[in-house]
Scaffold this active site. Sequence first.
Site, PDB file in Angstrom:
ATOM      1  N   ASP A 100       1.019  -4.716  -5.600  1.00 65.93           N
ATOM      2  CA  ASP A 100       1.040  -3.356  -5.047  1.00 65.93           C
ATOM      3  C   ASP A 100       2.401  -2.670  -5.138  1.00 65.93           C
ATOM      4  OD1 ASP A 100      -0.382  -1.221  -3.738  1.00 65.93           O
ATOM      5  OD2 ASP A 100       0.618  -1.725  -1.870  1.00 65.93           O
ATOM      6  N   CYS A 115      -7.438   1.571  -7.477  1.00 63.42           N
ATOM      7  CA  CYS A 115      -7.757   1.771  -8.900  1.00 63.42           C
ATOM      8  C   CYS A 115      -7.588   0.479  -9.692  1.00 63.42           C
ATOM      9  CB  CYS A 115      -6.876   2.861  -9.502  1.00 63.42           C
ATOM     10  SG  CYS A 115      -7.348   4.506  -8.961  1.00 63.42           S
ATOM     11  N   GLY A 138     -11.467  -8.635 -16.767  1.00 65.09           N
ATOM     12  CA  GLY A 138     -10.799  -9.587 -17.661  1.00 65.09           C
ATOM     13  C   GLY A 138     -10.615  -9.046 -19.070  1.00 65.09           C
ATOM     14  N   GLY A 146      -4.197  -0.743   8.658  1.00 56.12           N
ATOM     15  CA  GLY A 146      -3.081  -1.404   7.978  1.00 56.12           C
ATOM     16  C   GLY A 146      -2.089  -0.483   7.286  1.00 56.12           C
ATOM     17  N   GLY A 147      -2.598   0.393   6.423  1.00 51.97           N
ATOM     18  CA  GLY A 147      -1.703   1.255   5.640  1.00 51.97           C
ATOM     19  C   GLY A 147      -0.851   2.169   6.507  1.00 51.97           C
ATOM     20  N   ASN A 205     -13.444   1.088   2.282  1.00 51.19           N
ATOM     21  CA  ASN A 205     -12.021   0.729   2.281  1.00 51.19           C
ATOM     22  C   ASN A 205     -11.771  -0.500   3.166  1.00 51.19           C
ATOM     23  OD1 ASN A 205      -9.284   1.113   1.492  1.00 51.19           O
ATOM     24  ND2 ASN A 205      -8.834   2.104   3.458  1.00 51.19           N
ATOM     25  N   ARG A 234      -5.611   5.275   5.234  1.00 51.13           N
ATOM     26  CA  ARG A 234      -4.381   6.038   5.405  1.00 51.13           C
ATOM     27  C   ARG A 234      -4.719   7.516   5.627  1.00 51.13           C
ATOM     28  NH1 ARG A 234      -2.097   6.948   1.298  1.00 51.13           N
ATOM     29  NH2 ARG A 234      -3.297   5.830  -0.271  1.00 51.13           N
ATOM     30  N   THR A 268      -4.878  -4.859  -7.964  1.00 57.56           N
ATOM     31  CA  THR A 268      -5.041  -6.275  -7.627  1.00 57.56           C
ATOM     32  C   THR A 268      -5.839  -6.983  -8.724  1.00 57.56           C
ATOM     33  OG1 THR A 268      -4.959  -5.649  -5.303  1.00 57.56           O
ATOM     34  CG2 THR A 268      -5.790  -7.849  -5.786  1.00 57.56           C
ATOM     35  N   ASN A 269      -6.879  -6.333  -9.214  1.00 56.93           N
ATOM     36  CA  ASN A 269      -7.689  -6.954 -10.275  1.00 56.93           C
ATOM     37  C   ASN A 269      -6.856  -7.189 -11.534  1.00 56.93           C
ATOM     38  OD1 ASN A 269      -9.943  -6.908  -8.661  1.00 56.93           O
ATOM     39  ND2 ASN A 269     -10.788  -5.037  -9.545  1.00 56.93           N
ATOM     40  N   ARG A 307     -10.818  -4.284   3.988  1.00 56.51           N
ATOM     41  CA  ARG A 307      -9.654  -4.929   3.386  1.00 56.51           C
ATOM     42  C   ARG A 307      -9.585  -6.417   3.681  1.00 56.51           C
ATOM     43  NH1 ARG A 307      -5.703  -1.652   0.517  1.00 56.51           N
ATOM     44  NH2 ARG A 307      -6.603   0.417   0.577  1.00 56.51           N
ATOM     45  N   HIS A 362       5.169   1.994  -6.697  1.00 55.23           N
ATOM     46  CA  HIS A 362       3.812   1.567  -6.332  1.00 55.23           C
ATOM     47  C   HIS A 362       3.197   0.865  -7.550  1.00 55.23           C
ATOM     48  CE1 HIS A 362      -0.349   2.975  -4.607  1.00 55.23           C
ATOM     49  NE2 HIS A 362      -0.047   1.765  -4.208  1.00 55.23           N
TER      50      HIS A 362
HETATM   51  C1  OXD Z   1      -2.885   1.777  -0.748  1.00 53.74           C
HETATM   52  C2  OXD Z   1      -2.828   0.345  -0.401  1.00 53.74           C
HETATM   53  O1  OXD Z   1      -3.481   2.573  -0.020  1.00 53.74           O
HETATM   54  O2  OXD Z   1      -2.207  -0.421  -1.160  1.00 53.74           O
HETATM   55  O3  OXD Z   1      -2.282   2.128  -1.782  1.00 53.74           O
HETATM   56  O4  OXD Z   1      -3.362  -0.059   0.635  1.00 53.74           O
HETATM   57 MN    MN Z   2      -1.198   0.562  -2.745  1.00 58.68          MN
END
Ligand code: OXD
Ligand code: MN
Length: 601
Positions: A294, A269, A510, A217-218, A383, A86, A272-273, A385, A245
Amino acid sequence: MKNIAPAIFPPNGIGDAKPTNQAVLDWVHEIGKLTKPENIFWCDGSERENEFLVAESLKQNVLIKLNEEKVPRSYLHRSNPNDVARVEKVTFICTPTKEEAGPTNNWSEPAETYSKLYGLLEGAMRGRTMFVVPYIMGPPDSPLTKVGFEITDSKYVVLSMRIMTRMGKIALERLGNDPKAEWNRGVHSLLDVDPDRRFICHFPQDNTIISVGSGYGGNVLLSKKCLALRIGSYLARTQGWMAEHMLILGVESPEGKKHYVAAAFPSACGKTNFAMLIPPAHFKGWKVTTVGDDIAWMEIRDGRLFAVNPENGYFGVVPGTSYKSNPNAMKSIEHDTLYTNVALTDDADVWWEGKDGPPPKHAIDWRGNDWTPDSKEKAAHPNSRFATPMRNNPALNPDVEKGEGVPISAIIFGGRRSDTVPLVYEAFDWTHGVYLGATMASETTAAATGAVGQVRRDPMAMLPFCGYNIGDYFRHWMDIGKRLTNPPLIFNVNWFRKGANGKFLWPGFGENMRVLKWIIDRCEQNGGAVKSPVGWLPTPHDLDLDGLEIDHKSVADLLGIDHGEWQKELAEHKKFFDSLGGVVPEELLKQREQFVARFAD
Ligand code: OXD
Ligand code: MN
């Protein structure tokens, strides 16, 4: 100039799902007249359409087919090396006045911006196919769900939108024929992918987005950051809901008690994990499920916040993803996945830094060059994806399609901070929680262009995504709080604190279940805590650390509050608020004074 997206010519029955809504037809006609494409392809989201688009993308080298046995029905795309993240400096909020965009956004006057962008779009799709992508954001029967149309000249965008949104006929049906119905207009053209002709512009009052000059993508999956967050946050404020977000996860105890948690962490950060967390063996019988990774759209019902995930897929950061860090993500991306900017092995498998097992002896890196473990360059872009449908996730929450959403028990804010911020603490109340969100900071990552690793204030992880004045956004949070009779508790977490040796103190992944468990205990009013100047803080005994190899000193350091560091932190809060030029609500300024006073006590 080389045409980087030559037209394709579908056989009968493909590309002809023309909508009947006159407003959509008029808009497509207008953009067609401007961009002058070779032909128009009306997407319906069908399997047949997908097969055709994939075949054409392979012919034009937009996609590379991956090993069918190792990663079935999956493809690799390489973006232009100048276009991998982005770009916040060319992202604009185009409101009638600068004040409406506020001090944290780039602003550009709407009429001038339309005129500049229309100039760039003039004839931009000559020799190309113009795709019209109808989609919805949100579960089909949610009152929050929005219809969008994205016009694009990129096949990669169409194929990604098919994963990331509910795309095609479903949107045409939802929109119907009312020419006054609300829907988002998105125009995207690759142009010639020149960073000097790259702009991502939002016109909140017109529910319109125009993005040119990028294929990342972003910047170009207009459903995501552009609609679901920037335009979404604007609509949310005017319509009385929230677009955030945030990941959304479900936690179920061995007794079957369920809670849902929404967490705002800045880009790359670990949302997703966290959303796909697998509890360690010690937490037998506990289950964590993913609602979203997200974005959360939340509304108030019966005095509570209910959340839906507007998306249909995950667009996640690949490097560092492994069976150790995120087994559910690994299982999700083993098939039906569109990769961008990872490395390609000699047997057409994908590879990235941090993947399980040894690196390949030879690969083609994300730029298309030969790579070996001795190469200085990274094989996968930091980055890089994956785009993968959420149905691939073994931990997908069964209620993800529920229109009414899931009730949120806790909101978590978190950033990447090497120092100062404890592993977890709880706000005293909603206003204090909003203050914690408003002043959160994080070390920057590769998700956006610019320096990496610099601490910057990122309120509610929305700094790059709030589509209006940040002061009004804070006020909106305060107003929402006043309407909640049963508000979620608010927490702050930091998985990234480092010890004197420069190493992370907390194992993360975890093991974050241990923190989540304390949060759930607090929601059930049976977790212990001590009152500290920053908020309610667990003692080491309040956290379930059984079976975790961690020494007492590390735990003390993780939960420690260093007064010197906090003096600096509070001074940074003041600097940040001052930098916003008087838009910060009085209640939050007061919170800061109270914070300072608690440290003085
Ligand atoms: C971001 C993403 O940049 O979710 O926040 O791709
Ligand atoms: Mn995001």
